[in-house]
Design a protein around this motif. Sequence first.
Motif, PDB file in Angstrom:
ATOM      1  N   TYR A   1       0.668  -1.284  -0.215  1.00  7.52           N
ATOM      2  CA  TYR A   1       0.190  -0.048   0.329  1.00  7.52           C
ATOM      3  C   TYR A   1       1.109   1.206  -0.079  1.00  7.52           C
ATOM      4  O   TYR A   1       0.599   1.940  -0.875  1.00  7.52           O
ATOM      5  N   ARG A   2       1.999   1.088   0.443  1.00  2.05           N
ATOM      6  CA  ARG A   2       3.243   2.411   0.885  1.00  2.05           C
ATOM      7  C   ARG A   2       3.148   2.418  -0.441  1.00  2.05           C
ATOM      8  O   ARG A   2       3.727   3.815  -0.741  1.00  2.05           O
ATOM      9  N   ASP A   3       3.464   1.342  -1.973  1.00  2.00           N
ATOM     10  CA  ASP A   3       3.690   2.442  -3.067  1.00  2.00           C
ATOM     11  C   ASP A   3       2.997   3.003  -4.027  1.00  2.00           C
ATOM     12  O   ASP A   3       3.016   2.360  -5.190  1.00  2.00           O
ATOM     13  N   VAL A   4       1.293   2.680  -3.269  1.00  2.00           N
ATOM     14  CA  VAL A   4       0.387   3.654  -4.288  1.00  2.00           C
ATOM     15  C   VAL A   4       0.874   4.851  -4.565  1.00  2.00           C
ATOM     16  O   VAL A   4       0.792   5.997  -2.946  1.00  2.00           O
ATOM     17  N   THR A   5       0.917   5.565  -5.956  1.00  4.25           N
ATOM     18  CA  THR A   5       1.025   7.277  -6.444  1.00  4.25           C
ATOM     19  C   THR A   5      -0.121   7.093  -6.259  1.00  4.25           C
ATOM     20  O   THR A   5      -0.041   8.859  -6.337  1.00  4.25           O
ATOM     21  N   GLU A   6      -1.535   7.301  -6.296  1.00  3.54           N
ATOM     22  CA  GLU A   6      -2.443   8.300  -6.912  1.00  3.54           C
ATOM     23  C   GLU A   6      -2.712   8.278  -5.742  1.00  3.54           C
ATOM     24  O   GLU A   6      -2.450   7.489  -5.190  1.00  3.54           O
ATOM     25  N   SER A   7      -3.298   9.755  -5.654  1.00  3.26           N
ATOM     26  CA  SER A   7      -3.934  10.389  -4.484  1.00  3.26           C
ATOM     27  C   SER A   7      -5.052  11.124  -5.006  1.00  3.26           C
ATOM     28  O   SER A   7      -5.936  11.108  -6.095  1.00  3.26           O
TER      29      SER A   7
ATOM     30  N   LYS B   1      -3.472  10.405   1.043  1.00  3.97           N
ATOM     31  CA  LYS B   1      -4.419  10.078   0.056  1.00  3.97           C
ATOM     32  C   LYS B   1      -5.826  10.511  -0.364  1.00  3.97           C
ATOM     33  O   LYS B   1      -6.871  10.087  -1.440  1.00  3.97           O
TER      34      LYS B   1
END
Length: 421
Positions: free
Chosen positions: A249-255, A284
């Motif tokens: 989850y820490r690599d999710v780039t979208e916000s 996020k």
Amino acid sequence: MTLARVFERLAGAEAPVEFTAYDGSRAGVPGADIRFDIRSPYAVSYLLHSPGALGLARAYVTGMIDVNGEMITALRTMQQVFNEVTPREKARILGGVLGDPLLRAAVSRRLDPPPQEAPFSRIPSWLRHSKRRDAKAISHHYDVSNTFYEWVLGPSMAYTCACYPTPDATLEEAQFFKHDLVAKKIALKPGMRLLDVGCGWGGMVMHAAKEYGVRALGVTLSKQQAEWAQKAIADRGLSDLAEVRHMDYRDVTESGFDAISSIGLTEHIGKANLPAYFSFLYGKLKPGGRMLNHTITRPDNIAPSRKENGFINRYVFPDGELEGPGYVQCQMNDAGFEIRHQENLREHYARTLTAWCENLDEHWDEAVAEVGEGTARVWRVYMAGCVLGFDQNWIQLHQTLGVKLHGDGTSDMPLRPDWNS
């Protein structure tokens, strides 16, 4: 002393169970509803040399002991016995087996743990919860077999606490109701974007897409879960709206998500990482967005968050840590969320686990063929033990709803909760 009599002494003569052993000996209460069949003298070694109930679990997982009777009832019956053997009791039992060369040899030998015990489950806390280690811990539990999970969890493939709208609701009805409850609490509407962290086999992601027209992204550290979920999404014609990725989850780039759900992930995060976890999720969200955190909790913040020698830590959830609901809420609050609602679904999880136990028993032979008898035994005793945990308030399940306020302090929340209407 016969082998069956050794176990009777360990359990106590008052225990309402029967013991039989491979040597033909019997002890305990004849014809009792629960019967322990001792298949090997080395079962005694596990009980004497392992802390607490871990020895009994090890002997069961290895097949040195069989349990005849319903497992939840067996554990409920035996929970007051087979406690940690005191030095005095150990000496008394040792003295009783000295005359039998086989039992004497078995008791004197310390056995290695069964192979199902996670070899990395006992390390210093400061080494836990790196991305690499979290992936390893999640894989240990979730990358068992999708087929096995289909038998245990049922068609919903939801491996989290269901919410039973009525006492006679089925497991599938309760899982649908749980997903819908989460969707209503975070106020999903068509066109919204949802982030579901720790999404498992994509149940919430697909529910949001199908029932609410939401564009949903789920992330999981389990490769097998992600593969199963992506196929299910395609099979159900939801690929335009739903996606599950194999990633941290820490690599999710979208916000800029309109809503976030975290269903059954917080237990894996670790106490020291909760502030960063909730801060990440807060960042996020859009202002006015809601986040629903659904997690197993402890009844208080006094006891340790994990039992180093416990069966769950060693066999089921390596590195898992449970905090009290107040502590979890505090960390959400300090990360910026305004807390708007919280409820405890403890009894619902006991019902959910009971249904999973029944599913496993119905598919026992297939499950053993799929994952091996040792792993199937781990699951049987773990889920039955958790039923007692939720029934007797050793553990709880809390849903906590937070909102990210607008800059002027407005929340976009209704004056009264509208998700139960």
